[in-house]
Design an enzyme around this catalytic site. Structure first.
Site, PDB file in Angstrom:
ATOM      1  N   GLU A   3      -3.603   3.339   6.593  1.00 11.31           N
ATOM      2  CA  GLU A   3      -3.789   4.347   7.676  1.00 11.31           C
ATOM      3  C   GLU A   3      -4.645   5.713   7.079  1.00 11.31           C
ATOM      4  O   GLU A   3      -5.254   5.758   6.125  1.00 11.31           O
ATOM      5  CB  GLU A   3      -2.341   5.001   8.037  1.00 11.31           C
ATOM      6  CG  GLU A   3      -1.534   5.384   6.819  1.00 11.31           C
ATOM      7  CD  GLU A   3       0.108   5.726   6.913  1.00 11.31           C
ATOM      8  OE1 GLU A   3       0.521   5.242   8.007  1.00 11.31           O
ATOM      9  OE2 GLU A   3       0.520   6.437   6.286  1.00 11.31           O
ATOM     10  N   ASP A  19      -0.464  16.394   5.528  1.00  4.94           N
ATOM     11  CA  ASP A  19      -1.642  15.492   6.080  1.00  4.94           C
ATOM     12  C   ASP A  19      -2.820  16.534   6.252  1.00  4.94           C
ATOM     13  O   ASP A  19      -3.383  16.407   7.302  1.00  4.94           O
ATOM     14  CB  ASP A  19      -1.450  14.878   7.587  1.00  4.94           C
ATOM     15  CG  ASP A  19      -0.106  13.842   7.379  1.00  4.94           C
ATOM     16  OD1 ASP A  19       0.019  13.297   6.444  1.00  4.94           O
ATOM     17  OD2 ASP A  19       0.849  14.125   8.238  1.00  4.94           O
TER      18      ASP A  19
END
Length: 527
Positions: free
Chosen positions: A188, A15
């Site tokens: 997301e 991420d």
């Protein structure tokens, strides 16, 4: 043509989020149940990175007590605004069922960073920040659409203003976009940018597994409506099959260089030995161009490659960290981490200078607790790791050694312990929550407190374990053990394999300790 190799930050570093300040680039990644939280890296050329430390490095910032594996700190975003660095992230507390977003600030990315500013009215995960041209700040994250979910895991991205002075959300929540890939699920990882008058919304879709992807929408108004790009997804590897060397690409963040070029950092994995991803999700770099107001990733290829042309930036290498940590400093190197927030004075670099001392704790690696464990990420498919320890077990419950860890249910533990009253080394494989003793070897001539050497060598998914009572006189304990149990594809969860040093008294009180003289980690071949 000068090139670089992906990943730019190997091992369990998922991420990635990046920002530029002048000629400097800063990047943060997720850490889940590990402490300190959110490593922060610095680069001058987007290719070579050094770790500055961690954003969340104090217990007052990060209480991970009782946090299950693969929960805790989810995707972080780093931004810089008017001389201040901001890091915003989601703390997933599965014990209570709560998900809470918060941000911290710093004037210097090396720290110290502030204590958390909690945003209790901000639902969802993967929170992100955007600063508009007028200086106003906004938070984004995902949530269930107010009108209800049309299919399982259907989410949308929302936006709300953040009052930086009062440190709270104000105004209404705006629904921005629910993605391009209907029925794919898990919208997301939002990031918002302003490019040539357009608001560009980049998100992740499809979940962080093999179907992961990046999609994009844009609007001329901050609050929408947002139009999806007809080329969506602009980046995915799901159509390349499970034999491709880079898998589950997604969750990207854009950055523009001082020269005007655009690049994207994103996560991906390198399966090996089959579709097994022991290294977890890693950080990759890929070029971006703009066509007709839309980002085009790696034009002409449309995918992340192992080798790419370097950014048009002066090359800036950092001195690599030592392959062997002799524990000669007064603090641990930034590559080391604990499982959950460390509680109690169970480790020391000062009680015996030149050694890492681990005091035996009752907690074990099989519990969702804070055991006496200090670990680092596996970064290579093939590697060798070794240590030398001095340890005198007093009871059958006391043990210390090297651990290869995926989570509480999947691990290898090579321990020095008592076996029928004699000091021995043993290898335990834990699979699906059940321990299996693979081998036990008495240590001939091992006097109380004498030095014992332990080594692990992995060649792909073949793991071998060795011991010695004299330096370099290695004896096999187990060779060719199955490494795939250290992959999230077997063990589940979101983290990569971690290895480190461990000491326990298995639920009993103990005043014992183990002294580790060094820990060496070396790749066995170029990848």
């Amino acid at each position: 043509m000068a090139t670089f190799r992906n990943p730019i930050i190997p091992g369990f570093n998922p991420d990635p989020s990046v920002c530029r300040v002048g000629d400097d680039y800063y990047l943060v990644v997720s850490t889940f149940e590990y402490f300190p939280g959110v490593p922060i890296f610095h680069s001058k050329d987007l290719v070579h990175w050094r770790q500055l430390g961690h954003v969340l490095d104090r217990p007052s910032q990060l209480n991970l007590d009782g946090t299950p594996c693969s929960k805790g700190i989810y995707a972080a975003t780093i931004r810089h605004h008017q001389g201040i660095f901001y890091m915003i992230t989601t703390f997933v507390e599965s014990v209570t069922g709560a998900r809470r977003n918060f941000y911290v600030t710093a004037e210097d990315p090396s720290g110290p960073w502030s204590d958390p500013v909690w945003l209790p009215e901000a639902p969802g995960i993967d929170s992100s920040l955007f600063f508009d041209d007028d200086g106003r700040a906004y938070i984004m994250a995902n949530r269930q659409p107010p009108g209800g979910q049309q299919y399982p895991k259907h989410m949308e991205i929302y936006l709300q203003e953040l009052d930086l002075a009062d440190r709270k959300l104000v105004g209404e929540k705006y629904s921005l976009w629910d993605g391009a890939l209907k029925f794919i699920h898990a919208q997301e990882g939002p990031h918002l940018y302003k490019v040539d008058g357009w608001y560009i919304l980049l998100i992740a879709e499809g979940g962080t597994g093999h179907t992961h992807s990046i999609t994009v929408a844009r609007s001329q108004n901050l609050t929408g409506p947002y139009e999806g790009c007809k080329m969506n997804p602009i980046l995915t590897h799901r159509h390349l099959g499970k034999r491709h060397p880079i898998s589950n690409v997604g969750h990207g963040d854009l950055v523009q260089t001082q020269n005007g070029d655009w690049w994207m950092v994103c996560l991906g994995s390198r399966p090996y030995g089959g579709y097994y991803r022991n290294l977890g999700r890693e950080s990759f770099l890929v070029p971006v161009e703009w066509e007709d107001g839309w980002p085009v990733v790696n034009a002409g290829k449309g995918m992340v490659e192992m080798e790419l042309e370097r950014p048009n930036l002066p090359q800036h290498r950092f001195s690599p960290p030592s392959a062997c940590d002799h524990f000669d400093q007064n603090k641990l190197a930034p590559s080391w981490m604990f499982i959950r927030t460390p509680r109690g004075n169970f480790w020391s670099l000062e009680e015996r200078p030149g050694y890492l001392r681990l005091r035996l704790k009752p907690e074990t690696l099989m519990q969702e607790a804070n055991p006496a464990f200090v670990g680092r990420r596996q970064e290579h498919m093939s590697f060798a790791a070794r240590t030398a320890l001095e340890f005198t077990p007093q009871t059958e419950q006391e043990a210390a050694g090297i651990v290869l860890l995926q989570n509480t249910e999947y691990q290898y533990r090579m321990e020095v312990a008592l076996d029928r009253g004699k000091t021995a080394v043993r290898l335990i494989r834990r699979t699906a929550g059940a321990d299996e003793l693979l081998a036990v070897q008495p240590l001939p001539g091992a006097e109380p407190g004498s030095r014992i050497y332990l080594k692990v060598e992995a060649v792909g998914q073949s793991y071998s374990f060795y011991w010695a009572v004299r330096s370099e006189e290695w004896q096999p304990l187990v060779e060719g053990a199955d490494g795939t149990i250290l992959s999230s594809d077997v063990a589940g969860g979101f983290t990569g394999s971690v290895m480190g040093l461990y000491a326990t008294s298995h639920g009993t009180a103990s005043r014992g300790y183990a002294d580790f003289d060094y820990f060496e980690y070396l790749p066995l071949n170029a990848e």
